[in-house]
Design a protein around this motif. Structure first.
Motif, mmCIF file in Angstrom:
data_model
loop_
_atom_site.group_PDB
_atom_site.id
_atom_site.type_symbol
_atom_site.label_atom_id
_atom_site.label_comp_id
_atom_site.label_asym_id
_atom_site.label_seq_id
_atom_site.Cartn_x
_atom_site.Cartn_y
_atom_site.Cartn_z
ATOM 1 N N SER A 95 -14.781 7.963 0.875
ATOM 2 C CA SER A 95 -13.437 8.423 0.532
ATOM 3 C C SER A 95 -13.535 9.918 0.232
ATOM 4 O O SER A 95 -14.433 10.328 -0.515
ATOM 5 C CB SER A 95 -12.948 7.662 -0.701
ATOM 6 O OG SER A 95 -12.113 8.463 -1.514
ATOM 7 N N ARG A 123 -9.084 5.218 -0.240
ATOM 8 C CA ARG A 123 -8.447 4.630 -1.415
ATOM 9 C C ARG A 123 -6.943 4.844 -1.432
ATOM 10 O O ARG A 123 -6.461 5.944 -1.162
ATOM 11 C CB ARG A 123 -8.954 5.322 -2.682
ATOM 12 C CG ARG A 123 -10.395 5.126 -2.994
ATOM 13 C CD ARG A 123 -10.695 6.000 -4.193
ATOM 14 N NE ARG A 123 -12.059 5.877 -4.644
ATOM 15 C CZ ARG A 123 -12.584 6.637 -5.584
ATOM 16 N NH1 ARG A 123 -11.846 7.563 -6.175
ATOM 17 N NH2 ARG A 123 -13.837 6.477 -5.960
ATOM 18 N N ARG A 128 -5.794 -0.403 -4.085
ATOM 19 C CA ARG A 128 -5.425 -0.677 -2.695
ATOM 20 C C ARG A 128 -6.232 0.228 -1.766
ATOM 21 O O ARG A 128 -6.841 1.199 -2.206
ATOM 22 C CB ARG A 128 -3.924 -0.458 -2.493
ATOM 23 C CG ARG A 128 -3.088 -1.515 -3.220
ATOM 24 C CD ARG A 128 -1.614 -1.355 -2.905
ATOM 25 N NE ARG A 128 -1.057 -0.186 -3.526
ATOM 26 C CZ ARG A 128 -0.174 -0.194 -4.531
ATOM 27 N NH1 ARG A 128 0.230 -1.350 -5.036
ATOM 28 N NH2 ARG A 128 0.298 0.923 -5.029
ATOM 29 N N LYS A 190 6.238 4.313 6.278
ATOM 30 C CA LYS A 190 5.320 5.192 5.543
ATOM 31 C C LYS A 190 4.504 6.045 6.507
ATOM 32 O O LYS A 190 3.789 5.530 7.360
ATOM 33 C CB LYS A 190 4.398 4.323 4.672
ATOM 34 C CG LYS A 190 3.458 5.108 3.795
ATOM 35 C CD LYS A 190 2.986 4.269 2.613
ATOM 36 C CE LYS A 190 1.920 4.983 1.816
ATOM 37 N NZ LYS A 190 1.732 4.404 0.482
ATOM 38 N N ASN A 215 -0.777 10.004 8.712
ATOM 39 C CA ASN A 215 -0.995 9.465 10.059
ATOM 40 C C ASN A 215 -0.498 10.465 11.095
ATOM 41 O O ASN A 215 0.663 10.873 11.051
ATOM 42 C CB ASN A 215 -0.234 8.151 10.228
ATOM 43 C CG ASN A 215 -0.673 7.125 9.209
ATOM 44 O OD1 ASN A 215 -1.837 7.097 8.819
ATOM 45 N ND2 ASN A 215 0.242 6.296 8.759
ATOM 46 N N ASP A 227 -0.281 -3.540 6.190
ATOM 47 C CA ASP A 227 0.660 -4.591 5.799
ATOM 48 C C ASP A 227 2.029 -4.067 5.345
ATOM 49 O O ASP A 227 2.679 -4.661 4.510
ATOM 50 C CB ASP A 227 0.036 -5.465 4.702
ATOM 51 C CG ASP A 227 -0.313 -4.652 3.471
ATOM 52 O OD1 ASP A 227 -0.078 -3.429 3.472
ATOM 53 O OD2 ASP A 227 -0.827 -5.237 2.497
HETATM 54 C C1 BT5 Z 1 -1.279 5.710 -1.252
HETATM 55 O O1 BT5 Z 1 -1.596 4.612 -1.978
HETATM 56 O O2 BT5 Z 1 -0.326 5.833 -0.512
HETATM 57 C C2 BT5 Z 1 -2.284 6.840 -1.389
HETATM 58 C C3 BT5 Z 1 -3.071 7.027 -0.136
HETATM 59 C C4 BT5 Z 1 -3.985 8.228 -0.239
HETATM 60 C C5 BT5 Z 1 -4.948 8.293 0.902
HETATM 61 C C6 BT5 Z 1 -5.745 9.562 0.872
HETATM 62 S S1 BT5 Z 1 -6.687 9.804 2.322
HETATM 63 C C7 BT5 Z 1 -7.527 11.117 1.598
HETATM 64 C C8 BT5 Z 1 -7.816 10.702 0.166
HETATM 65 N N1 BT5 Z 1 -9.048 9.942 0.075
HETATM 66 C C9 BT5 Z 1 -8.825 8.675 -0.295
HETATM 67 O O3 BT5 Z 1 -9.714 7.820 -0.449
HETATM 68 N N2 BT5 Z 1 -7.506 8.488 -0.497
HETATM 69 C C10 BT5 Z 1 -6.753 9.697 -0.267
HETATM 70 P P1 BT5 Z 1 -0.632 3.363 -2.157
HETATM 71 O O4 BT5 Z 1 0.717 3.825 -2.586
HETATM 72 O O5 BT5 Z 1 -1.373 2.432 -3.035
HETATM 73 O O6 BT5 Z 1 -0.483 2.770 -0.707
HETATM 74 C C11 BT5 Z 1 -1.478 1.950 -0.161
HETATM 75 C C12 BT5 Z 1 -0.766 1.000 0.803
HETATM 76 O O7 BT5 Z 1 -0.286 1.751 1.928
HETATM 77 C C13 BT5 Z 1 -1.675 -0.069 1.367
HETATM 78 O O8 BT5 Z 1 -1.725 -1.193 0.532
HETATM 79 C C14 BT5 Z 1 -0.991 -0.371 2.700
HETATM 80 O O9 BT5 Z 1 0.128 -1.224 2.507
HETATM 81 C C15 BT5 Z 1 -0.427 0.972 3.115
HETATM 82 N N3 BT5 Z 1 -1.357 1.714 4.006
HETATM 83 C C16 BT5 Z 1 -2.707 1.679 4.072
HETATM 84 N N4 BT5 Z 1 -3.152 2.528 5.004
HETATM 85 C C17 BT5 Z 1 -2.068 3.125 5.545
HETATM 86 C C18 BT5 Z 1 -1.870 4.102 6.547
HETATM 87 N N5 BT5 Z 1 -2.882 4.681 7.202
HETATM 88 N N6 BT5 Z 1 -0.585 4.450 6.828
HETATM 89 C C19 BT5 Z 1 0.464 3.907 6.196
HETATM 90 N N7 BT5 Z 1 0.346 2.985 5.238
HETATM 91 C C20 BT5 Z 1 -0.905 2.590 4.910
#
Ligand code: BT5
Length: 325
Positions: A95, A123, A128, A190, A215, A227
């Motif tokens: 991460s 993460r 999640r 999203k 993305n 999901d």
């Molecule tokens: C977020 O969490 O939206 C925060 C995401 C942050 C990611 C970045 S990448 C760089 C940095 N390094 C890391 O390890 N993390 C940060 P949350 O609100 O909890 O949303 C997570 C949810 O979004 C998941 O449970 C899925 O439903 C959805 N999800 C997962 N991957 C996705 C994606 N690539 N695009 C859109 N939705 C996604």
């Protein structure tokens, strides 16, 4: 070449055109044996790349690759942003946020930045995960010091999201909106998420690591496991990841400088303009409380009109009621 990651990057660079390259040609270009190329190609399977092998022709990465490139990123950055950021570019990492929370990653420059082509344990919030395939999206973390107590943190993740929304709009994703507390949405899907992680305490100030997952070119087939509804920039506009990264960094250093001086209030009006929840019928996921979203207050708390009272919600998840998205 001592470092296998260096070999892999150079090899990927040669294959990024999507054309066939023979093992001997790749070996000559990289100054290694064909056997070393073959080994490196095997390593690339860890990245889930579609490598096509044809006898007599060689190898190609189907569809080619738009790899992150520090030179292109730097070329798109202003001198000021260049001088403020220390950018590290990785092929793969668990991460990018986790990487920067390691104390040894602290840079001499105000902003330590980590980018990766893929994350093996990306993460999200509350345990999640963030789906992070190779070479398709942006996984960017920025680490910096933030003086002040708890109040200094108010609205921080909103400001980071706002910086991303600005970039997306400027690149043709006209409907990019912020969704409290940490998402960027477009047309009810999203597009990006923000994860702010903290070290330190109110008396000493904070070490902040803020991550953005955006993305860019991921197809619906590639992200089929996600999901919830999601989108990629490429569905709306065409922009190289390198340019997008540079624009994100440029905007981040700008908004963070203002945020450090003036706090969230300086961004309140602009954030409200991009707010996709305002006026919508929403449900607070943790409590099940329903109401109408009424924007945010000067501290970044979501205002929810329950019909009985105006609630100020500081943290949590919100969903829009289905007929409203
Ligand atoms: C977020 O969490 O939206 C925060 C995401 C942050 C990611 C970045 S990448 C760089 C940095 N390094 C890391 O390890 N993390 C940060 P949350 O609100 O909890 O949303 C997570 C949810 O979004 C998941 O449970 C899925 O439903 C959805 N999800 C997962 N991957 C996705 C994606 N690539 N695009 C859109 N939705 C996604």
């Amino acid at each position: 070449m001592a470092d296998s990651a260096m070999d892999d990057r150079a090899l990927l660079h040669l294959l990024s055109d999507g054309l066939y390259h023979s093992g001997s040609e790749l070996g000559v270009s990289l100054g290694v044996s064909r056997a070393a190329i073959w080994k490196a190609l095997k390593r690339l399977t860890d990245f889930n790349l579609k490598v096509d092998t044809v006898k007599g022709k060689g190898y190609r990465v189907i569809g080619g690759l738009d790899l992150l490139d520090s030179k292109i990123i730097q070329d798109h950055l202003s001198c000021e942003a260049q001088s403020l950021t220390d950018i590290e570019l990785l092929l793969t990492v668990d991460s990018t946020n986790h990487y920067l929370t390691d104390a040894s990653r602290i840079s001499q420059k105000p902003y330590a930045v980590c980018l990766a082509e893929m994350q093996t344990a990306g993460r999200g919030r509350r345990g999640r995960s963030w789906f992070s395939p190779f070479g398709k999206n942006i996984y960017l973390s920025i680490g910096f010091d933030l003086p002040g107590g708890v109040e200094a943190l108010s609205g921080l993740s909103l400001v980071i999201g706002l910086a991303a929304a600005r970039v997306l709009r400027s690149q043709g994703v006209d409907n990019a909106m912020v969704k409290w507390p940490n998402d960027i949405w477009v047309d009810g899907k999203k597009l990006a998420g923000v994860l702010v992680e903290l070290q330190g305490e109110a008396t000493t100030g904070w070490r902040v690591v803020a991550g953005i997952g955006l993305n860019v070119e991921m197809t619906q087939a590639e992200g089929a496991g996600i999901d919830q509804l999601w989108a990629s920039v490429s569905e709306y506009a065409s922009c190289s990841r390198n340019k997008m990264v540079a624009m994100l960094l440029e905007n981040l250093v700008q908004v963070l400088a203002i945020f450090k001086e003036n706090g969230f209030e300086a961004f309140l009006m602009e954030w409200q303009q991009y707010d996709c929840l305002r006026g919508k019928s929403i449900v607070l996921s943790n409590s099940g409380i329903e109401g109408i979203a009424k924007g945010i207050d000067a501290f970044g708390a979501l205002q929810v009109d329950t019909g009985v009272e105006l609630l100020a919600v500081n943290a949590g998840d919100v969903s829009v009621r289905p007929n409203e998205t």
